[in-house]
Enzyme design. Structure first.
Site, mmCIF file in Angstrom:
data_model
loop_
_atom_site.group_PDB
_atom_site.id
_atom_site.type_symbol
_atom_site.label_atom_id
_atom_site.label_comp_id
_atom_site.label_asym_id
_atom_site.label_seq_id
_atom_site.Cartn_x
_atom_site.Cartn_y
_atom_site.Cartn_z
ATOM 1 N N HIS A 196 0.828 -1.257 0.140
ATOM 2 C CA HIS A 196 -0.051 0.075 0.101
ATOM 3 C C HIS A 196 0.796 1.205 -0.117
ATOM 4 O O HIS A 196 0.414 2.222 -0.134
ATOM 5 C CB HIS A 196 -0.994 -0.037 1.074
ATOM 6 C CG HIS A 196 -0.353 0.268 2.574
ATOM 7 N ND1 HIS A 196 -0.567 1.487 3.215
ATOM 8 C CD2 HIS A 196 0.442 -0.620 3.286
ATOM 9 C CE1 HIS A 196 0.278 1.208 4.513
ATOM 10 N NE2 HIS A 196 0.688 0.087 4.522
ATOM 11 N N CYS A 315 1.420 4.240 12.380
ATOM 12 C CA CYS A 315 1.491 3.219 13.357
ATOM 13 C C CYS A 315 1.864 3.913 14.981
ATOM 14 O O CYS A 315 1.721 3.220 15.756
ATOM 15 C CB CYS A 315 2.234 2.093 13.169
ATOM 16 S SG CYS A 315 1.922 1.264 11.362
#
Length: 363
Positions: A196, A315
């Protein structure tokens, strides 16, 4: 909407979407099944594996498909470490969360982990790395392109050090694969990449492990991807990954990103913003400090106006201390909270950078 968060994720390309749909409709068999539909799916998967390998300049038999770049880092690091009789690992304080997670797990197993800082120029000190290696060091695990400021680590030089001391070397190439040449792959033992980040689907990645390097599976007894991971491989996703990565590698956007970065730097007036630049810089990732505000405030204000940026790696978005990278470079927690990130993609235009700068200059 102005989207400037490509380091977090990128929209799927039309070619990747079309490839995914075609494979999902026509080659839906389990690539591990022995019947004809399974064989046909395996041919598609093997072709995708060969395409990913060709982009990186490695042997296809070293490519293992994973469910993400995170899983690729986990498998690469832990499979190499668990196969070694040595128990010391060297990494940096600025690594992606997945690398730190692997280190935390290995520490619980009795491994000793040394986390080195970055220099103020955004790069790791190669001499410090070499001094840190001891007789029990089995693995060096470092990123290629930093996801927060875009610093490019001296992987070739580090690989030479690792090779001289008989230390395995895993490289996190999630931000660099198919975007810049991986001209060090012959001298490292494994690397991770993600779909991605290159306009492919999410929940799809790959780890390369050099053929002949000894590995131990994290979970013994798994059968998919030659025993390194479990779960039926998503043939359609990996086919789309390969098509997207091939297009990304062909586009050569460095000159465009350099021009965008130059305009960003020129248009931000006054002393409110500091553009963080490493000694060796990937131009598509721009880390900035905003003086007098928190980066999260800037991100939210811009979002209200239809401009999407981030406060660092997605993240780590809930980590209140801010970016790990500038903390690793010696910044204070207060300075780290002033951080936000802009990252470019193939669709980013000069007009979008002008809109961004106009809004930032109005703060």
């Amino acid at each position: 909407m102005v989207y400037l968060d490509y380091a977090a994720t990128s929209p799927m390309s039309e070619a990747a979407l079309e490839t995914y749909e075609k494979i999902a409709r026509q080659y839906y068999g389990n690539a591990s099944s022995l019947h004809e539909d399974g064989w046909m799916a395996k041919q598609v998967l093997d072709n995708a594996r060969a395409m990913i390998a060709h982009i990186a300049g490695v042997e296809a038999r070293g490519i293992y498909f994973t469910g993400s770049g995170t899983e690729a880092n986990l498998i690469g690091i832990m499979s190499l470490a668990l196969a070694s009789k040595k128990r010391h690992i060297i990494t940096s304080m600025a690594e992606h969360t997945s690398v730190h997670a692997a280190m935390n797990a290995l520490e619980r197993m009795g491994y000793r982990v040394t986390r080195l800082p970055l220099q103020q120029n955004g790069l790791i000190d190669c001499a410090l790395v070499e001094r840190t290696i001891d007789d029990d060091t089995c693995l060096l695990a470092l990123q290629h392109i930093n996801p927060e400021i875009g610093g490019v680590q001296p992987i070739a030089q580090l690989a030479e050090i690792a090779r001289r001391h008989d230390v395995l070397f895993h490289v996190d190439c999630v931000q660099s694969f198919a975007k810049v040449p991986l001209d060090f792959v012959d001298d490292i033992d494994s690397f991770a990449c993600s779909a991605h980040k290159v306009a492919g689907p999410k929940s799809c990645g790959a780890v390369y492990i050099k053929p002949g390097v000894k590995v131990t599976g994290i979970f013994p007894g798994l059968t998919h991807e030659r025993g390194l991971r479990g779960g039926t491989v998503d043939v359609a996703a990996n086919g789309a990954f390969a098509v997207a990565a091939e297009a990304c590698a062909r586009e050569h956007r460095i000159a465009h990103f350099t021009a965008l970065r130059r305009v960003l730097k020129q248009r931000l007036t006054g002393n409110k913003y500091t553009l963080l630049e490493a000694a060796v810089q990937y131009p598509g990732i721009c880390g900035l400090l905003v003086h007098g505000y928190e980066g999260q405030y800037v991100m939210l204000r811009l979002s209200e106006r239809g401009v999407m940026v981030s406060t660092g790696s997605a993240c780590d978005s809930s980590h209140e201390a801010g970016t790990k990278t500038i903390l690793a470079m010696g910044a204070s927690v207060d300075e780290a909270r002033q951080f936000f990130r802009i990252s470019f993609g193939p669709q980013t235009t000069m007009k979008e950078i002008e809109i961004l700068c106009e809004l930032l200059n109005d703060f």
